[in-house]
Design an enzyme around this catalytic site. Structure first.
Site, PDB file in Angstrom:
ATOM      1  N   ASN A 164       0.819  -1.227   0.000  1.00  0.00           N
ATOM      2  CA  ASN A 164       0.000   0.000   0.000  1.00  0.00           C
ATOM      3  C   ASN A 164       0.845   1.266   0.000  1.00  0.00           C
ATOM      4  OD1 ASN A 164       0.782  -0.656   2.663  1.00  0.00           O
ATOM      5  ND2 ASN A 164      -0.957   0.443   3.540  1.00  0.00           N
TER       6      ASN A 164
ATOM      7  N   GLU B 255       4.858  -3.370  12.650  1.00  0.00           N
ATOM      8  CA  GLU B 255       3.865  -2.306  12.405  1.00  0.00           C
ATOM      9  C   GLU B 255       2.711  -2.973  11.680  1.00  0.00           C
ATOM     10  OE1 GLU B 255       1.485  -0.047  10.884  1.00  0.00           O
ATOM     11  OE2 GLU B 255       3.024   0.620   9.459  1.00  0.00           O
TER      12      GLU B 255
ATOM     13  N   CYS C 281      -3.260   1.721   6.924  1.00  0.00           N
ATOM     14  CA  CYS C 281      -3.404   1.102   8.243  1.00  0.00           C
ATOM     15  C   CYS C 281      -3.945   2.069   9.283  1.00  0.00           C
ATOM     16  CB  CYS C 281      -2.068   0.519   8.697  1.00  0.00           C
ATOM     17  SG  CYS C 281      -0.713   1.693   8.732  1.00  0.00           S
TER      18      CYS C 281
ATOM     19  N   GLU D 150       8.726   3.210  14.108  1.00  0.00           N
ATOM     20  CA  GLU D 150       9.446   3.717  12.941  1.00  0.00           C
ATOM     21  C   GLU D 150       9.262   5.228  12.926  1.00  0.00           C
ATOM     22  OE1 GLU D 150       7.664   1.408   9.732  1.00  0.00           O
ATOM     23  OE2 GLU D 150       9.421   0.106   9.751  1.00  0.00           O
TER      24      GLU D 150
END
Length: 483
Positions: free
Chosen positions: A157, A255, A289, A463
């Site tokens: 994505n 993640e 997300c 991150e």
């Protein structure tokens, strides 16, 4: 340099030990989701090539960790500059293979360059510290060292910006990286890695693999030479990789997915909230997300919000990435269309109201209508499963306590959103919401200098920011006495 795909004969190679691996006989298809037509093929690495990538990463790490921080910084800054110079070319490649509108793709390239630049600057600021001592013949030091070769798994994505978060942070810390790129968007991954090579990253310091994801992970994650695993993707896959990493006591960053609630209170300016949430929900066709999915609206403004939101959602222009009027592109796979339809049908069958959208668009490609469901019961699948598509849920709540209870009900905890003008309520909610990130009144959360990540089933580790750099460093204590 491997450029933008122009025909079905093009091939996205793997990179191992500084050499591009062109084996068209072992290639997987790359499909344009806006037309369902073949673009080209990507490499399919075998076991031997995966092991070779690890061997090169080990040698690359031995060299790169000894390179001065100032030199690593310059390489990363040059890579950021090259990404911006090639922004249009890379963005067009990304749009063609992933489907997002060209303006969004341009933005993703720019964010990738921004992240790379930030870590290029931060590479010069990896600090340890000296501890105070009573004996002047003793030196006590805390040092930060690169963790070692890294296996980085990136999603389809955001194949560029997610790669940048992993690759730039790892290289800044002094690690080597084996990047498992997206098979759905491989050509832009090739262009991304090429920018780092052209910036001066030595052979072996960065590898790029495409192939069977399960097989690549089966080899890389438990491999004794791989010291760190970074994965962005679904919760089920993340659970499996985290379990394997845990068995081998590997450092890991996960993640994972989300099901982000947005709490809209009566005191919030509705027009601004609606515009912000429509933009956030249908960006990248909802394949994000942190996409706001459960829109929880205070009951006294629920009818007005639902009307405004649905009208604006219905006005979202869906089309090809290269049509300048397109606001939203296709889903990445045809199978995602079936999932969307199943979720909508299940919700309606259980009593939800379909306000707008709800079906596949009758044209070539994998397009689904921007969809709004209202008054969705808790037992509907979409209230419990991340849709990862252009479907918004709009439900009312009676009071703050009820809204928080619903926001925290699911095991996900990536992002939450709040819309209110009350400073006191903002402070309460920022504390009460179980999420790794909270956005108030539409403020962005994916900044290079800020940590990005979740809690609960949405993963662990961060991150972005100095926290993202720390994920690639180990702490060493040194106690030294002078004789």
């Amino acid at each position: 340099m491997v450029g933008e795909a122009k025909s079905s004969n093009e091939f996205a190679p793997a990179l191992i030990g500084g050499e591009w691996l062109f084996v068209p006989a072992r290639g997987g298809p790359v499909i344009n989701p806006a037309s369902s037509q073949l673009i080209g093929h990507h490499a399919m690495v075998g076991d031997g090539e995966i092991h070779a990538a690890v061997d090169h990463a080990v040698r690359g790490f031995r060299y790169w960790r000894g390179v001065a921080a100032s030199e690593r910084s310059q390489v990363l800054l040059k890579a950021a500059s090259l990404l911006l110079e090639r922004q249009n070319e890379i963005a067009r490649t990304l749009s063609r293979e992933q489907g997002k509108p060209l303006a969004e793709a341009m933005g993703e390239v720019a964010r990738s360059a921004d992240v790379t630049q930030w870590y290029g600057q931060e590479a010069r600021r990896i600090y340890g510290r000296l501890l105070p001592v009573a004996d002047q013949a003793v030196r006590l030091a805390v040092e930060k060292e690169p963790i070692g070769p890294v296996a980085a798994f990136t999603p389809w994505n955001f194949p560029l910006s997610q790669s940048a978060k992993k690759v730039a942070a790892a290289l800044a810390a002094g690690c080597s990286v084996i990047l498992k790129g997206s098979e759905e968007a491989p050509f832009c991954c090739v262009q991304f890695v090429q920018a780092f090579i052209d910036a001066g990253v030595p052979a072996g310091v960065i590898q790029l693999l495409f192939g069977e994801p399960a097989r690549i992970s089966q080899i890389l994650v438990p491999h004794p030479a791989v010291r760190k695993v970074s994965f962005t993707g679904s919760v089920p896959v993340g659970r499996m990789l985290a379990a394997v990493a845990g068995q081998h006591l590997k450092y890991a960053t996960m993640e994972l997915g989300g099901h982000a609630p947005a709490l809209i209170f009566a005191d919030a300016p509705l027009e601004e909230a609606v515009r912000s949430l429509v933009s956030g929900k249908y960006r990248n066709a909802g394949q994000v997300c942190v996409s706001p999915t459960r829109l929880l609206v205070e009951s006294q403004v629920f009818p007005d919000f639902l009307r405004r939101f649905s009208e604006l959602a219905a006005a979202v222009r869906v089309g090809d990435a290269f049509d300048p009027v397109s606001d939203m592109g296709p889903l990445v796979h045809e199978r995602r269309l079936h999932v969307m339809q199943e979720l909508v049908s299940d919700a309606v069958q259980k009593g939800a109201k379909l306000v707008t959208g709800g079906k596949r668009i009758d044209r070539a490609g994998f397009f689904f209508e921007p969809t709004v469901l209202a008054n969705v019961p808790l037992d509907a699948r979409i209230m419990n499963e991340e849709p990862f598509g252009p479907i918004a849920i709009v439900n009312p709540f009676a009071n703050e306590e009820e809204a928080v209870a619903e926001a925290n009900r699911l095991p996900y905890g990536l992002a939450s959103y709040v819309y209110t003008v009350s400073a006191a309520r903002t402070r309460r909610l920022c504390s009460a919401l179980e999420a790794g990130m909270v956005s108030v009144n539409g403020q962005p959360i994916g900044l290079p200098e800020a940590p990005f990540g979740g809690v609960k089933d949405s993963g662990f580790g961060r991150e972005g920011g100095i926290e993202g750099l720390d994920e690639y460093l180990v702490t060493k204590f040194v106690a030294e006495r002078a004789w």
